[in-house]
Scaffold this motif. Structure first.
Motif, mmCIF file in Angstrom:
data_model
loop_
_atom_site.group_PDB
_atom_site.id
_atom_site.type_symbol
_atom_site.label_atom_id
_atom_site.label_comp_id
_atom_site.label_asym_id
_atom_site.label_seq_id
_atom_site.Cartn_x
_atom_site.Cartn_y
_atom_site.Cartn_z
ATOM 1 N N GLU A 156 -0.434 1.103 -4.195
ATOM 2 C CA GLU A 156 0.278 2.056 -5.045
ATOM 3 C C GLU A 156 -0.610 3.286 -5.224
ATOM 4 O O GLU A 156 -1.812 3.170 -5.462
ATOM 5 C CB GLU A 156 0.604 1.402 -6.399
ATOM 6 C CG GLU A 156 1.822 2.030 -7.055
ATOM 7 C CD GLU A 156 2.008 1.583 -8.497
ATOM 8 O OE1 GLU A 156 2.305 2.446 -9.336
ATOM 9 O OE2 GLU A 156 1.856 0.374 -8.765
ATOM 10 N N SER A 199 4.399 10.435 -12.063
ATOM 11 C CA SER A 199 4.454 9.046 -11.595
ATOM 12 C C SER A 199 4.604 9.056 -10.083
ATOM 13 O O SER A 199 5.715 9.124 -9.570
ATOM 14 C CB SER A 199 5.638 8.309 -12.227
ATOM 15 O OG SER A 199 5.474 8.210 -13.611
ATOM 16 N N ALA A 202 7.575 7.656 -7.774
ATOM 17 C CA ALA A 202 8.698 7.200 -8.596
ATOM 18 C C ALA A 202 9.993 7.836 -8.122
ATOM 19 O O ALA A 202 10.002 8.742 -7.301
ATOM 20 C CB ALA A 202 8.468 7.538 -10.063
ATOM 21 N N ASN A 206 12.591 3.018 -8.484
ATOM 22 C CA ASN A 206 11.190 2.654 -8.303
ATOM 23 C C ASN A 206 10.450 2.795 -9.626
ATOM 24 O O ASN A 206 10.341 3.888 -10.161
ATOM 25 C CB ASN A 206 10.498 3.598 -7.302
ATOM 26 C CG ASN A 206 11.026 3.422 -5.905
ATOM 27 O OD1 ASN A 206 11.362 2.317 -5.504
ATOM 28 N ND2 ASN A 206 11.105 4.524 -5.169
ATOM 29 N N ARG A 208 6.945 2.951 -11.255
ATOM 30 C CA ARG A 208 5.583 3.201 -10.793
ATOM 31 C C ARG A 208 4.662 3.468 -11.970
ATOM 32 O O ARG A 208 5.115 3.969 -13.005
ATOM 33 C CB ARG A 208 5.533 4.426 -9.862
ATOM 34 C CG ARG A 208 6.300 4.267 -8.570
ATOM 35 C CD ARG A 208 5.507 3.444 -7.569
ATOM 36 N NE ARG A 208 6.295 3.273 -6.351
ATOM 37 C CZ ARG A 208 6.851 2.127 -5.991
ATOM 38 N NH1 ARG A 208 6.722 1.049 -6.730
ATOM 39 N NH2 ARG A 208 7.527 2.048 -4.860
ATOM 40 N N HIS D 126 1.804 -4.019 0.031
ATOM 41 C CA HIS D 126 2.748 -3.584 -0.989
ATOM 42 C C HIS D 126 4.113 -4.271 -0.881
ATOM 43 O O HIS D 126 4.972 -4.098 -1.743
ATOM 44 C CB HIS D 126 2.963 -2.073 -0.868
ATOM 45 C CG HIS D 126 3.497 -1.657 0.478
ATOM 46 N ND1 HIS D 126 2.869 -1.985 1.666
ATOM 47 C CD2 HIS D 126 4.592 -0.956 0.833
ATOM 48 C CE1 HIS D 126 3.562 -1.489 2.670
ATOM 49 N NE2 HIS D 126 4.607 -0.866 2.199
#
Lengths: 314, 314, 314, 314
Positions: A156, A199, A202, A206, A208, D126
């Motif tokens: 991420e 984010s 995002a 999603n 995040r 991920h």
């Protein structure tokens, strides 16, 4: 690239949709020669925050269609305006360390804005004692990171930034990202700055990790430029015009959210994975990266001018 | 890239719109394993030509959605099918010289298909006496030209090709170009071959010198792949679905041309200069260039296989 | 890229080796602020031609080490000097058509100078009646061609240029090429202009069709920049220094040709295929392409300044 | 890219220079069809470590000149050999997380090997719960990071890796880097693997934080390929041949270090900043990146073959 969703990435667009703007202060400046408008939206309390669907904080929007045409003199002016607004947003001490983060996927042109800005930054944090004499006292400590996107890294993006920030210990993080606009006319003509964080990755569906003062421990400024519209937005914009022309009001009367959802639904499934960009997208992204990197180089380094930037970085 | 216009670049699409197909012979082959369909449309007389809005000649369309996904085994099969069709279309003597022309702008990804095919061609015309022994008797004389686009050269593309052809004296010209489709679903899933020539840079409102047997003096085969749709097509396709869903038949009843023109008219002027591509356009164009170049290398050189192509060109 | 050979590509280097310079006129100008030297060598008769190993004609060499460092202000000055020399070399009528040819292989960075110059040219030949009003009367008719190299096209480069020239009918051809230098210090610091034409792709053992007034029918100006040295030159240069340091005179006494041949002979066969470039070669080639394209844009178009070039081309 | 220094980056080269190899175990395997040699050097104690000038650990060297030529079938075999050696070096549990780090500067072709390997990795960390069904149980958790170089980021590369590793918590780090060779013939023909870690950005005069089991807390495997030689090495190699030819033994008798230092000293200062690469360096680096990424994808993922890699990544 942040995916499009109803709560648009551009606070300015939200503001246009508002009837009631209590808790929201708006200042507008025009530069007529340049054809530029700077709108500073400050959301000051939860009422404004709810109304705008955005956190409390500052949202500066610079609109100027010259940024997508080949006009170096205008680009220099835009960089200077941007630099002044950035300086007004975050006053810097002399010994501040700044981490510039270029979000996005360098393999996808309209999403490569952030990485391209990084490549044009005057990076100085590593020079320290070996600073060239002519730069001494004129530059702050600036680092630049291109974290990539989760599809390429398996990590991420916020995790990478948090990990690196823990070691670099910046006093300020500035994240640059390409956005998706809700209006076709905004593409590559608008730069938005906010101090409420970001984010990475995002968007619709999603969740995040956000990067903001709370999660990173230092202020996070986000600079975004809408570089694409999604297919549904394009259809929606066209439909508005079409229905008025035909005097059909069935769709007109629909709630704006419901209509967007309906269009997304009936889009060819192929089109859902498509994006809409100007033909000359490579050249436009390069220009935007120059404008933003120049602005940052001037705003972050106390003794650096546009001319110096050319000298040290071209 | 050939600009989109109502008389679509894809003969196949025209055929679907026809009620009457006299003067038009159609053969369809299916490869179920691969999920591929090859449609060979032969326009045999002026009636067919008028009906189709295309010159008399052959139009081969290979449709296979595997060509836009990362599936090398499928791509190899597609190259082989394509090579067989090319060989059926133009039987070659042993000492034929072929000039492959990669049309399009190498700076604009969806238009870079032609130039990219050129870079993967097994080019041999200059080797002549110095041919590596293992290639002797296995290759024909192949040259490859990337003429660029008029905006970059200041020269009409056909002029460049005619000038070079006069010196190279090919027996056959094969021109590869990216096209604009009339249906979103055709993007990057369809390869069309025709033996009726091509007008590089033509499209809405542009009159250009055509390249065909009459103007060049040798047969001109065109290979095209729709790599984009224009914004109006995307809106139109979406509208179809939308209107059916809403049971609104006002637009439905409109003439297909009139509706397209209406949509073009109400499009945001910004959108008129935009194109719609899949996000992964760079990777897709690279794959398509491989498929087509492999097919040409096999079809043009009598003793070359897919494996050899890897060996000599990778 | 023209391959290195004993008769170096740089007339200037030849001149340094000459004892006798009758038939050779040399003018030297210095710009001390810029640290630039312009040497204009005119070979006026067969004696000079024999002595220099070069045809009768003009050879202008601009040397300035600032051209390989990131110094936009210096680059602008270099472009202006270059533009003046180009204008002195070929006086242009108002309605002249010029064909700019970017020689070299765009896939090999140090050889991509010519193609990169083409991409930065203000190309106007195709605009004719549709010239934007602000450009009317200020630009000449300029076309730009990137013919590629024989290994990529299968066609001798001169053939392509001759074929296209026959249709474009230019009054002047200007060909830009990357060269190989005989001295390491010349790499990326020297621009040479001559009006005696060029033999694209020529070099050790390659006989190629020359492009000059006689073969094309119009004047051919060549602009070359040494962007690499070959491995043997590097060793040779180092050896000079080494032998003096060690006071070994065995090699010192050797004929200069014999020594170069000896070194080529004992080079690792792997090294024969290698070239020597600065680490930052991509950035340097981009800078050189800007300098030369700016100079050409100013010299070819009567009403265009450095600032305009930015405006129309960035 | 790790800078060249006397203690070459290639353990193999050191070994060739050794008279005494106690504490050093060497196994050599030949693949005659492929023309490949795999040398596994294990340094088992401080004596060996001192003698080799390298830490205790394993150094695997695969030499095969086919890796720099376009021969996909040979490349596939090299990937398989490499995958077997990697698997022998680090046995993996099923639920291991691996962080692949692509060191080097993506803007400088011969240094872009590491970043290019990252782009071809089958990245899976991920995906977790959303793993495509056909990949379930067949892949390990792999992440890939391109940290950049200090000149671009302002951050020591090891800092970035340590910061990210703290969050990703890998069980193994694999770092890929381009090296500088001491022999011209080694360029792009040799892959070295070691389990003793790496010091990103280290070299002549640069002290850098090492990445190894001690500093990161998990094993660090380094994969390096010499992609350049420095100018001094090229001269030195040539000199060897030259002096033997001329039967001059003055330099011959010199200590190997002293001679290298002498040559560095007399090199043209311009040459000190230059590197020597094959002309087709872009194509070669792409091939090497494929070979190494394929090897890693096979070695890291239990159920993935060369064919799958094509399927999921091409």
């Amino acid at each position: 690239m942040t995916n499009p969703n109803y709560y648009t990435d551009l606070a300015l667009e939200n503001h246009e949709q508002l009837q009631d703007d209590s808790g929201v202060e708006v200042t507008v400046e025009e530069d007529e020669t340049l054809g530029a408008t700077v709108t500073w939206v400050e959301i000051t309390n939860p009422t404004g925050s709810n109304a705008m669907g955005k956190p409390i904080g500052n949202y500066i929007t610079l609109e100027c269609s010259a940024m997508k045409t080949p006009d170096p003199a205008a680009h220099e002016e835009i960089s200077k305006i941007l630099a002044r607004k950035l300086s007004a947003l975050f006053p810097l001490e002399e010994d501040t360390t700044i981490l510039v983060v270029g979000l996005g996927n360098w393999q996808v042109t309209p999403d490569a804005l952030g990485p391209q800005v990084c490549e044009r930054m005057l990076v100085t944090r590593h020079l320290q004692d070996e600073m060239p004499p002519e730069l001494q006292g004129r530059v702050r400590r600036v680092a630049a990171l291109r974290p990539g996107v989760m599809g390429l890294t398996g990590i991420e993006t916020a995790e990478i930034i948090l990990g690196v920030a823990k070691r670099v210990k910046p006093d300020l993080i500035i994240a640059i990202d390409a956005l998706a606009a809700r209006k076709t006319s905004r593409v590559n003509t608008t730069i938005q700055i906010s101090d409420t964080g970001i984010s990475p990755g995002a968007g619709l569906g999603n969740k995040r990790t956000p990067l903001n003062h709370k999660t990173v421990g230092v202020p996070v400024v986000a600079i975004g430029v809408p570089t694409v519209v999604d297919a549904a937005t394009l259809v929606n914009d066209t439909m508005d015009n079409l229905l008025h022309t035909l005097e059909l009001h069935t769709l007109d009367a629909m709630d704006i959210d419901a209509r967007y959802a309906l269009i997304k639904n009936v889009l060819d499934p192929e089109a859902g994975n498509m994006f809409v960009t100007p033909k000359e997208v490579d050249a436009v992204i390069t220009r935007l990266a120059h404008i933003i990197a120049n602005a940052l180089n001037i705003a972050l380094h106390p003794g650096i001018t546009v001319e110096d930037v050319g000298r040290y970085l071209s």
